[in-house]
Design an enzyme around this catalytic site. Sequence first.
Site, mmCIF file in Angstrom:
data_model
loop_
_atom_site.group_PDB
_atom_site.id
_atom_site.type_symbol
_atom_site.label_atom_id
_atom_site.label_comp_id
_atom_site.label_asym_id
_atom_site.label_seq_id
_atom_site.Cartn_x
_atom_site.Cartn_y
_atom_site.Cartn_z
ATOM 1 N N ILE A 1 4.921 36.424 -14.863
ATOM 2 C CA ILE A 1 5.416 36.067 -16.183
ATOM 3 C C ILE A 1 4.669 34.858 -16.722
ATOM 4 O O ILE A 1 4.306 34.794 -17.895
ATOM 5 C CB ILE A 1 6.932 35.789 -16.139
ATOM 6 C CG1 ILE A 1 7.703 37.084 -15.840
ATOM 7 C CG2 ILE A 1 7.410 35.187 -17.461
ATOM 8 C CD1 ILE A 1 9.188 36.866 -15.619
ATOM 9 N N TYR B 1 19.235 32.577 -4.309
ATOM 10 C CA TYR B 1 18.481 32.821 -5.533
ATOM 11 C C TYR B 1 19.387 32.786 -6.763
ATOM 12 O O TYR B 1 19.081 32.117 -7.763
ATOM 13 C CB TYR B 1 17.764 34.165 -5.453
ATOM 14 C CG TYR B 1 16.920 34.490 -6.666
ATOM 15 C CD1 TYR B 1 15.718 33.827 -6.889
ATOM 16 C CD2 TYR B 1 17.326 35.449 -7.590
ATOM 17 C CE1 TYR B 1 14.936 34.115 -8.002
ATOM 18 C CE2 TYR B 1 16.558 35.742 -8.702
ATOM 19 C CZ TYR B 1 15.362 35.072 -8.909
ATOM 20 O OH TYR B 1 14.604 35.353 -10.018
ATOM 21 N N VAL C 1 5.582 21.255 -8.238
ATOM 22 C CA VAL C 1 6.480 20.727 -9.269
ATOM 23 C C VAL C 1 7.535 19.784 -8.702
ATOM 24 O O VAL C 1 8.191 19.056 -9.458
ATOM 25 C CB VAL C 1 7.177 21.865 -10.057
ATOM 26 C CG1 VAL C 1 6.173 22.648 -10.883
ATOM 27 C CG2 VAL C 1 7.973 22.774 -9.130
ATOM 28 N N VAL D 1 10.790 42.772 -13.354
ATOM 29 C CA VAL D 1 9.467 42.838 -13.984
ATOM 30 C C VAL D 1 8.490 43.483 -12.996
ATOM 31 O O VAL D 1 8.448 43.106 -11.822
ATOM 32 C CB VAL D 1 8.981 41.436 -14.374
ATOM 33 C CG1 VAL D 1 7.579 41.500 -14.976
ATOM 34 C CG2 VAL D 1 9.962 40.800 -15.357
#
Length: 262
Positions: free
Chosen positions: A22, A159, A68, A192
Amino acid sequence: MTSSSSRFAGRTAVVTGGAQGIGAAVTERLCGEGCRVVIYDKSADHGRITVDEFRRRGWQAHLAVGDVTDQAAVAAAFAEAPGDWSPPTLLVNCAAGFVFAGVEATPAQWRSALDPTIIGLSLVTQTFVNGLPPHEADAAIVNIASISAHIAQEGYLTYNTSKAAVLGFTRCAAQELAPRGIRVNSVSPGTVWNANNARYHREVLGLDRPAAEAAPEHGGKFLLGRFADPAEIAAPIAFLLSSEASFITGVDLPVDGGYLAV
């Protein structure tokens, strides 16, 4: 995706996890509409491939490699943008921890699930907001949640919890940043068909895409009877970043082929 649109011309965006899936589709969409994009990803190999491809198309993309969850790395990623680019005023938080475990999850599994998805999200957002130009009234953030944030799934406790936290973060950040004119929204994709999902269905389930989409427990779960392509998630993300969504903040947009409707 190729577009003649220039609605992001002169703008700079940061896309975490922007080298694959994505994130790469979002970068492609934004670049195709005139945006300069800093791809912030922990994979140098995938990042270089993606950036090189986009530059071959004549687009302005820059790779910043880092984790991150590392505050110094996040600060460096924003500081590394080319000096002739405008400061970033668009942010897409795609980076996440993909850990699937139930109540037996270990502390290490919980940290692997939550640290990138929430701690990383908060560090990147904080750095982005602190670096905005004074009086910026056109900044926008889109966070990637999931349909899993809205439902219960056996064995997905880590998750689903991390993605549900993204929804809470989005709403609270939207309230806090609204006085500065900064909009914060999220998108909840359905399944996806990216490289990882293709590999899983092929190697674990023995299914190619047509077979997987025909299966009631896979593609059949969605009203549209299929999985999404990454570009179909990138398009609404680009909309939420754009001035066309100037009165939208604090909401989650399901892009799920009708999954949550039934």
